[in-house]
Enzyme design. Structure first.
Site, PDB file in Angstrom:
ATOM      1  CB  THR A 197      -3.255  -2.008  10.653  1.00 47.93           C
ATOM      2  OG1 THR A 197      -2.424  -1.896   9.482  1.00 47.93           O
ATOM      3  CG2 THR A 197      -3.802  -3.406  10.769  1.00 47.93           C
TER       4      THR A 197
ATOM      5  CE1 TYR B  12     -14.160  -3.266   4.858  1.00 47.44           C
ATOM      6  CE2 TYR B  12     -13.123  -1.135   5.160  1.00 47.44           C
ATOM      7  CZ  TYR B  12     -13.456  -2.197   4.350  1.00 47.44           C
ATOM      8  OH  TYR B  12     -13.083  -2.195   3.022  1.00 47.44           O
TER       9      TYR B  12
ATOM     10  CG  HIS C  70      -4.416   2.043  -2.097  1.00 49.48           C
ATOM     11  ND1 HIS C  70      -4.430   2.670  -0.872  1.00 49.48           N
ATOM     12  CD2 HIS C  70      -5.711   1.992  -2.500  1.00 49.48           C
ATOM     13  CE1 HIS C  70      -5.683   2.985  -0.540  1.00 49.48           C
ATOM     14  NE2 HIS C  70      -6.484   2.592  -1.524  1.00 49.48           N
TER      15      HIS C  70
ATOM     16  CD  GLU D 140     -10.088   3.797  -0.648  1.00 45.09           C
ATOM     17  OE1 GLU D 140     -10.875   4.345   0.128  1.00 45.09           O
ATOM     18  OE2 GLU D 140      -9.010   3.294  -0.276  1.00 45.09           O
TER      19      GLU D 140
ATOM     20  CG  ASP E 123      -2.306   0.619   0.860  1.00 44.56           C
ATOM     21  OD1 ASP E 123      -2.307   1.774   0.392  1.00 44.56           O
ATOM     22  OD2 ASP E 123      -3.344  -0.038   1.034  1.00 44.56           O
TER      23      ASP E 123
END
Ligand code: ACM
Length: 523
Positions: free
Chosen positions: A463, A412, A258, A321, A185
């Protein structure tokens, strides 16, 4: 009937009922059918094998025999209690029967996974009973869904192999069977790729980490270098450990967005010519991969190493995204869109993903991506992971594509678990245990034939706000246990008060697993 007899009968009914209750097997996930009879089987001294083990039962046998679980091996050598594995062609593929009588335990199944599920059930029973003495039981069970997944983002924060294996063990205990490993990412590239060493030499380290919530202005960073990655050797050990626990590891290599960590390692992967540095903020970076041939060569080379490490049918290619600003601003990309006869950047993303799909299909694998891969046209064989609600999953199922439901609300697990101010800082949202438990992966709006495309569901552990193992376990458990039941147990057998009662019976095992679970009594 004389009055005293009635009293006697009533007393007996109370005693019998309470002894039945006491004899609940307390299994999680709840089995499809089970019964408990009078009598006892004593596994304290172990078991003996007095028949051949069918090849399909070998994995189950090895699991029972050699996995310590959370403290106990199933010992061999006790002649008075037998363990028999029987192939039963009449059982459904992933189903099993587990029957105990005074002489021993008989495990029947029709496939490797059926036997394995039975051995997981047996190992949970063994783990739950400190004295190894069981009532006689008959269990008939099968999973409601084939994808019972838990995701872990190791880019925003890195978790060592030991922690990953601890999570895998807990997953196995509750029969979760897919570990989705989010390895790349913007904030860190975490998988060693031998051909491209800069991915980890540069891409696995960032100069600082955001402190506090990303919505707070001004942003404050700690300016402490943060790094970590898994060597291929470590990855192999995780994949093989997971396999011994009946868990498939699905790797995720994010594209085309990402991608800031990758672009930092090799700026030619991007479009600006700039090295942006591995990102130190949370959110979505605008650094996106260029759709040029050399980038596809890079991705194919990376994926070739990934395929050698991960035997999973599905490879997750991200797709979420992807901010298209750099594509919009690039004359090369705009010319590419024209040359390919595409309408816009969404169609270019679709073209990008199709090209990767073709490569992975040629290697015998399937792609799975976040639901944005529907935009601009879904690749012909792709599976969709629905995270922005269920809409993407519903759309994909109607198009006859496999779907994993993972809606942010309620799956989530980086969202809050209660409104208590004592909860650790989280990204936002409120996904309490009961709300997770109530989730059902088959939307009412789908026809029966469309529902067949829903492989199952997955809980996601992003995270950004989970900086260490204690907090990771706190956010994951017990919500992942509710997830296990909602993906394994048929809807009509789900029962939240009974789940809580069984969870209470599991408290001591969760402690033995050394999991820093959130206490479900603190509502
Ligand atoms: C996602 O949460 N961006 C899939």
């Amino acid at each position: 009937m004389p009055f005293y007899k009635e009293i006697l009968l009533a007393a007996c009914a109370i005693v019998c009922m309470s002894s039945l209750k006491a004899q609940s097997l307390d299994l999680i996930p709840a089995p499809a059918n089970y019964s408990v009879q009078d009598g006892k089987i004593d596994l304290y001294k172990g078991v003996s094998l007095n028949s051949e083990i069918p090849p399909t039962a070998m994995k189950a046998y090895r699991f029972l025999r050699f996995t310590t679980h959370f403290g106990y091996f199933l010992r061999l050598g006790n002649k008075s209690v037998s363990l028999r594995f029987v192939e039963d062609k009449l059982l459904a593929e992933k189903a099993f029967k587990l029957i105990s009588d005074v002489q021993g335990i008989e495990v029947s199944a029709n496939s490797e996974s059926g036997f394995f599920h039975a051995s997981q059930t047996l190992s949970q029973l063994i783990e739950m009973k400190d004295n190894r003495k069981f009532p006689l039981f008959k269990i008939e069970d099968a999973p409601a869904f084939s994808w019972r997944g838990l995701h872990l983002d190791v880019s925003r924060h890195f978790f060592p192999v030991a922690e990953v294996k601890k999570i895998l063990k807990a997953m196995c205990f509750y029969r979760l069977n897919v570990f989705h490993w989010h390895l790349t990412d913007d904030q860190g590239w975490r998988i060693e790729i031998k051909r491209y060493p800069e991915l980890t030499r540069i891409g696995s380290s960032r100069s600082g980490t955001l402190l506090g919530h990303a919505s707070l202005k001004p942003l404050i960073r700690d300016n402490t270098p943060y790094s970590g990655f898994y060597s291929q050797e470590e990855i192999r050990s995780v994949v093989s450990f997971a396999d011994s626990l009946g868990i498939t590891v699905v790797p995720e290599i994010e594209m085309p967005g990402h991608a800031q960590a990758a672009v930092s390692a090799y700026p030619w992967l991007g479009l600006t010519g700039r090295n942006p540095g591995v990102w130190t903020d949370w959110g979505v970076s605008s650094f996106i991969l260029s759709p040029k041939d050399s980038v596809f060569t890079f991705l194919e080379n990376v994926l070739t190493e990934v395929l050698e490490l991960f035997p999973s049918k599905y490879i997750h290619i991200g797709g979420d995204e992807a901010i298209k600003d750099q594509w919009k601003a690039s004359s090369f990309v705009q010319a590419k869109i024209k040359e390919l006869g595409l309408k816009d950047e969404h169609e270019l993303q679709s073209w990008f993903i199709r090209r990767i799909e073709k490569f992975l299909n040629s290697k015998g694998r399937q792609i799975i991506g976040w639901d944005e891969i529907l935009e601009g046209g879904l690749a012909p064989n792709a599976a969709v992971m629905s995270w922005r609600g269920e809409a993407g999953g519903i759309q994909a199922a109607r198009m006859n594509h496999p779907v994993v439901m993972s809606p942010g609300n309620p799956l989530y697990f980086d969202h809050y678990q209660s409104e208590n101010h004592s909860e650790p800082l989280a990204i936002g949202g409120l996904n309490q245990l009961q709300k997770v438990y109530a989730y059902h992966p088959l939307p009412d709006s789908l026809k029966a034939s469309e529902k067949d495309w829903i492989l199952g569901a997955q809980g996601n552990l992003w995270t950004e706000y989970i900086a260490g193992s204690d907090q990771l376990e706190y956010m994951a458990f017990p919500r992942a246990i509710a997830l296990a039941e909602l993906t394994w147990t048929k809807k009509d057998k789900k029962d939240y008060p009974d789940f809580l009662r069984r969870l209470e019976a599991h408290r001591k095992v969760l402690k033995r697993m050394d999991l820093n679970f959130r206490d479900w009594k603190n509502e």
